[in-house]
Design a protein around this motif. Sequence first.
Motif, mmCIF file in Angstrom:
data_model
loop_
_atom_site.group_PDB
_atom_site.id
_atom_site.type_symbol
_atom_site.label_atom_id
_atom_site.label_comp_id
_atom_site.label_asym_id
_atom_site.label_seq_id
_atom_site.Cartn_x
_atom_site.Cartn_y
_atom_site.Cartn_z
ATOM 1 N N LEU A 1 0.800 -1.226 0.000
ATOM 2 C CA LEU A 1 0.000 0.000 0.000
ATOM 3 C C LEU A 1 0.834 1.278 0.000
ATOM 4 O O LEU A 1 0.296 2.372 -0.080
ATOM 5 C CB LEU A 1 -0.950 -0.004 1.198
ATOM 6 C CG LEU A 1 -1.867 -1.229 1.302
ATOM 7 C CD1 LEU A 1 -2.767 -1.112 2.519
ATOM 8 C CD2 LEU A 1 -2.677 -1.416 0.046
ATOM 9 N N LEU B 1 0.222 3.945 -2.764
ATOM 10 C CA LEU B 1 -1.073 4.609 -2.885
ATOM 11 C C LEU B 1 -1.017 6.032 -2.347
ATOM 12 O O LEU B 1 -0.342 6.314 -1.354
ATOM 13 C CB LEU B 1 -2.146 3.831 -2.119
ATOM 14 C CG LEU B 1 -2.437 2.412 -2.588
ATOM 15 C CD1 LEU B 1 -3.534 1.792 -1.727
ATOM 16 C CD2 LEU B 1 -2.823 2.371 -4.055
ATOM 17 N N THR B 2 -1.764 6.899 -2.996
ATOM 18 C CA THR B 2 -1.905 8.263 -2.486
ATOM 19 C C THR B 2 -2.852 8.244 -1.291
ATOM 20 O O THR B 2 -3.547 7.244 -1.054
ATOM 21 C CB THR B 2 -2.480 9.198 -3.564
ATOM 22 O OG1 THR B 2 -3.823 8.779 -3.844
ATOM 23 C CG2 THR B 2 -1.627 9.190 -4.827
ATOM 24 N N GLN C 1 -6.321 7.498 -2.567
ATOM 25 C CA GLN C 1 -6.495 6.094 -2.940
ATOM 26 C C GLN C 1 -6.596 5.200 -1.702
ATOM 27 O O GLN C 1 -7.411 4.285 -1.659
ATOM 28 C CB GLN C 1 -5.329 5.631 -3.819
ATOM 29 C CG GLN C 1 -5.312 6.239 -5.190
ATOM 30 C CD GLN C 1 -4.001 5.940 -5.916
ATOM 31 O OE1 GLN C 1 -2.922 5.916 -5.329
ATOM 32 N NE2 GLN C 1 -4.104 5.730 -7.234
ATOM 33 N N LEU C 2 -5.792 5.493 -0.709
ATOM 34 C CA LEU C 2 -5.816 4.717 0.521
ATOM 35 C C LEU C 2 -7.159 4.885 1.241
ATOM 36 O O LEU C 2 -7.741 3.910 1.726
ATOM 37 C CB LEU C 2 -4.662 5.144 1.423
ATOM 38 C CG LEU C 2 -4.298 4.238 2.575
ATOM 39 C CD1 LEU C 2 -3.943 2.845 2.092
ATOM 40 C CD2 LEU C 2 -3.143 4.838 3.372
#
Length: 137
Positions: A74, A77-78, A81-82
Amino acid sequence: RVWLILEVISSRQPAMTCSTAFLALDFGTGLTSLNWVAQAIQTQPKALLSADVGFEATAPEKLHATFVFHGQLLHALTKTQLAQLHQDLSDIVKESDVEQCELPFKRFELFPPGKQNLIIARFEAPELLVKLRRRLW
């Protein structure tokens, strides 16, 4: 219950202390029993482990039951996005009937393979949890 722990460390978040992310099962007071076992082993590791080793119990607030391990997947991920992933996974968990599951205890094991510096508790996963895990990841 299933709850989501997302502790992802990156250069943008230096204050976080965990470099992995995972979904965990909430055992409620069940972790108290596991903590009791850990404290007993810490008190008498040679007698209870039948080996000349030391043992340091994990702090009770850090005990958890990993359900899905994400490792460092993870990190890329931005924040947006997270947050979306968290929401999507939370929705799937809410749709399930997972709170009705029982987890029969199987055994204690040394973990991870090769390193074996942790003692973990293994549980028998009921079919409902197996199906939920497949949906989540």
